[in-house]
Design an enzyme around this catalytic site. Structure first.
Site: not given
Ligand code: C5P
Length: 399
Positions: A207, A322, A340
């Site tokens: 990424n 994030f 999550k």
């Protein structure tokens, strides 16, 4: 604002460097008062300490004159920071175990201020299990450390144990003076940067991530006195001072390093972890002539944030993820937080044109399940300081 340190000088050959440290601190506008241990006084004299600091040098716990000038309790609290340099194995051992048999160790017991140790000793003493135990206990108690450096030592051996250079100690003193210790005694685990998922020995899937935001968060938490472990994917950023940096390549390595760093009070998952990795990693470079690279089979990587947020035995008290999004930023981020099971999500819009990716500024929204808080656009370092402060306020008081 006046800034002052009480400098405890232990009995090591590096004591001479503490004279340079005193001079460097004075130059930076920090006032210094010296305390010389009996061992320290074998290497340098009270007169040189007093001469360089411009203040009386204290040496003896039971000296009537010293006590009359300033009692040891008052002495230990008058300064903004206590610095032990050189911090010998003996001084660390006494401090870790609460022994107080001379002025320096009594000051360490009596102070209500933060303590910065600059260890200096022979490499074998530094690596001795007793020293390892003492250092980790002191860290748990909230003490700060700078160094030791690795290099040739006065005893002729080579390795870690050499006292950090005066400029580096002075930098650490300034960092400690600028924070107020709101996170001292806490362990903050931060991930940063990308992960590289190898396809073959020369190619990888990754990424985009500069690591700047995560590194800034590690630095900001450190400045508030936290012990910080930064698990970093491949980036070209220098290690933040005073932070333990664990460098990794892949998501699986990053997960293992995070699990090894537990327990932590806070987990900040700032890394742009690759969600997928090539299903097959060849040990030989795939040759393009053979038409071997027209498609890549991918397999899912572990979700580090979700695993740590749902950890059965060692879930940190505060888990922060994030979310870099390009559309419906808040909606996606809130869904991610719930999925999550982390406490907060720091959401940002990384659409092309925002300049956030790789840049030095960020505009974030903090989502915590009860609502959202949008912060104005500001430098990544300011986002980090504000986040570190918010983390400190959110943690329950220490027992
Ligand atoms: O699911 P997504 O990748 O968008 O989630 C982003 C958040 O999850 C970030 O905090 C990132 O550090 C974390 N993450 C992770 N492990 C992954 C993927 C993302 O920790 N495999």
């Amino acid at each position: 604002m006046s800034r002052s340190v009480l400098l405890l000088i232990g009995g090591g050959i590096a004591a001479y460097k503490s004279l340079l440290l005193a001079r460097e601190l004075k130059k930076r506008g920090v006032s210094v008062t010296g305390v010389l241990t009996r061992g320290g006084a074998e290497f340098i004299t009270p007169l040189s300490v007093a001469g360089l600091t411009g203040n009386q040098c204290f040496t003896d716990l039971f000296d009537l004159k010293d006590e009359a000038e300033m009692g040891h309790i008052e002495l230990s609290r008058a300064a903004d920071l206590v610095v032990a340099a050189p911090a010998t194995a003996n001084l660390l051992g006494k401090a870790a175990n609460g022994l107080a048999d001379d002025l320096a160790s009594t000051v360490l017991m009596a102070t209500d201020k933060r303590v910065l140790f600059a260890p200096a000793m022979n490499v074998r003493m530094w690596e001795h299990p007793a020293t390892r135990r003492n250092v980790s206990r002191l860290r748990e108690d909230g003490a700060l450390f700078v160094g030791p450096d690795e290099g040739e030592m006065a005893c002729g051996e080579y390795g870690p144990g050499r006292m950090a250079e005066p400029e580096a100690i002075a930098d650490a003193v300034e960092d400690a003076l600028s924070g107020d210790g709101a996170l001292s005694g806490r362990h903050v685990l931060v991930t940063a940067g990308p992960t590289h998922e190898p396809l073959d020995p020369v190619r990888y899937v990754a990424n985009r991530s500069s690591g700047k935001q995560g590194y800034a968060i590690a630095r900001a938490c450190r400045a508030l006195g936290a012990r910080v472990t930064l698990v970093s994917g491949p980036v070209s950023l220098p290690s933040p001072r005073g932070v333990e940096v664990v460098r990794v390549e892949t998501a699986r390595d990053m997960l293992a390093a995070c699990e090894a760093a537990l327990p932590a009070d806070v987990f900040v998952a700032c890394a742009a972890v690759a969600d997928y990795r090539p299903a097959v990693e060849t040990t030989h470079k795939v040759k393009k002539e053979r038409g071997g690279l027209t498609a890549i089979d991918l397999t899912e990587n572990p979700d580090i944030l979700a695993i740590i947020a749902q950890h059965e035995t060692q879930r940190p008290q505060l888990v922060i993820g994030f979310a870099a999004e390009t559309d419906d930023v808040i909606g996606h981020a809130e869904a991610k937080r719930a999925r999550k099971q982390c406490d907060w999500i720091v959401a940002n819009d990384v659409s092309p044109g925002t300049g956030i990716m790789g840049g030095d500024r960020n505009a974030v929204t903090i989502i915590n399940g009860n609502g959202e808080e949008a912060w104005e656009d500001m430098p990544k370092s300011d986002v980090s300081s504000r986040l570190a402060r918010k983390i400190a306020e959110a943690l329950p008081p220490r027992p």
